[in-house]
Design an enzyme around this catalytic site. Structure first.
Site, short mmCIF file in Angstrom:
data_model
loop_
_atom_site.label_atom_id
_atom_site.label_comp_id
_atom_site.label_asym_id
_atom_site.label_seq_id
_atom_site.Cartn_x
_atom_site.Cartn_y
_atom_site.Cartn_z
N HIS A 81 0.97 -1.13 0.06
CA HIS A 81 0.02 -0.12 -0.15
C HIS A 81 0.98 1.36 0.34
O HIS A 81 2.03 1.11 0.22
CB HIS A 81 -0.90 -0.09 1.24
CG HIS A 81 -0.19 0.14 2.61
ND1 HIS A 81 0.16 1.22 3.07
CD2 HIS A 81 0.01 -1.12 3.42
CE1 HIS A 81 0.47 0.92 4.25
NE2 HIS A 81 0.74 -0.43 4.53
N CYS A 100 3.84 -4.70 6.32
CA CYS A 100 3.15 -4.43 5.05
C CYS A 100 4.47 -3.87 4.32
O CYS A 100 5.65 -3.59 4.76
CB CYS A 100 2.38 -3.11 4.91
SG CYS A 100 0.50 -3.61 5.83
#
Length: 150
Positions: A81, A100
Site C-alpha cells: 500500500h 506491510c
C-alpha cells in the site's frame, strides 16, 4: 520485493516493467518471506491496530486510519500500500511498517492500477517465515512434492 535492496521489481511475462523503492516490516513486525497472492484491492482501506492484536498503550499501536492503494496479501493484514506520509523518508532506506510493503504515492498508484487480484508477489530476504497456507494463498510456498501428497 527484496529487503536487501529495499526495492520492488515488477515483471510481466518475464520482462521488467517497473522498479520502485520500498519499506518493509520493521524488526518487531517482519514482512513474511516467500510468495503471496493479492487477495483483494481497495482504493482506500480502513486500518485498525486492533485487527493485529494491538490496543492503546501497546508498543506499535496506531490510531485507526485510512490508507490508499491497499492490496491485501494475507488475511492477518499484510498489504502492499501507499506508505503514510510520515514514512516517506524511510522508503528505500529503512523498514518501518507492521509487516506491510510501503510505497511512495506514485508507485503505490502504479502498483494498484497494474496489478490485479490473483497476481503473485514474492518477498525476499526479510528473515521471517513464509506466508502460511491459510493466511491467504500461501500454498505457493509449499514444495510441489509436499503439496501433491496433501
Amino acid at each position: 520485493m527484496d529487503d536487501n535492496t529495499k526495492t520492488m521489481n515488477v515483471y510481466f511475462d518475464g520482462q521488467l516493467m517497473h522498479t520502485a523503492p520500498v519499506s518493509l516490516g520493521g524488526e518487531d513486525w517482519l514482512s513474511p518471506t516467500g510468495y503471496a497472492v493479492i487477495l483483494e484491492q481497495e482504493r482506500k482501506s480502513n486500518f485498525n491496530a486492533g485487527s493485529i492484536g494491538l490496543k492503546p498503550g501497546d508498543k506499535g499501536y496506531y490510531a485507526p486510519m485510512v490508507v490508499d492503494y491497499a492490496n491485501r496479501l494475507t488475511w492477518s493484514g499484510v498489504y502492499v500500500h501507499q506508505a503514510l506520509e510520515s514514512a516517506w523518508g524511510a522508503i528505500g532506506r529503512v523498514n518501518v511498517s507492521h509487516g506491510c510493503v510501503g510505497l511512495l504515492p506514485e508507485d503505490a498508484a502504479w502498483f494498484f492500477n497494474n496489478m490485479k487480484t490473483g497476481d503473485v508477489v514474492q518477498i525476499l530476504n526479510t528473515g521471517a517465515p513464509a506466508v502460511e497456507p491459510l493466511e491467504g494463498f500461501g500454498d505457493w510456498n509449499i514444495p510441489w512434492a509436499s503439496y501433491a501428497q496433501r
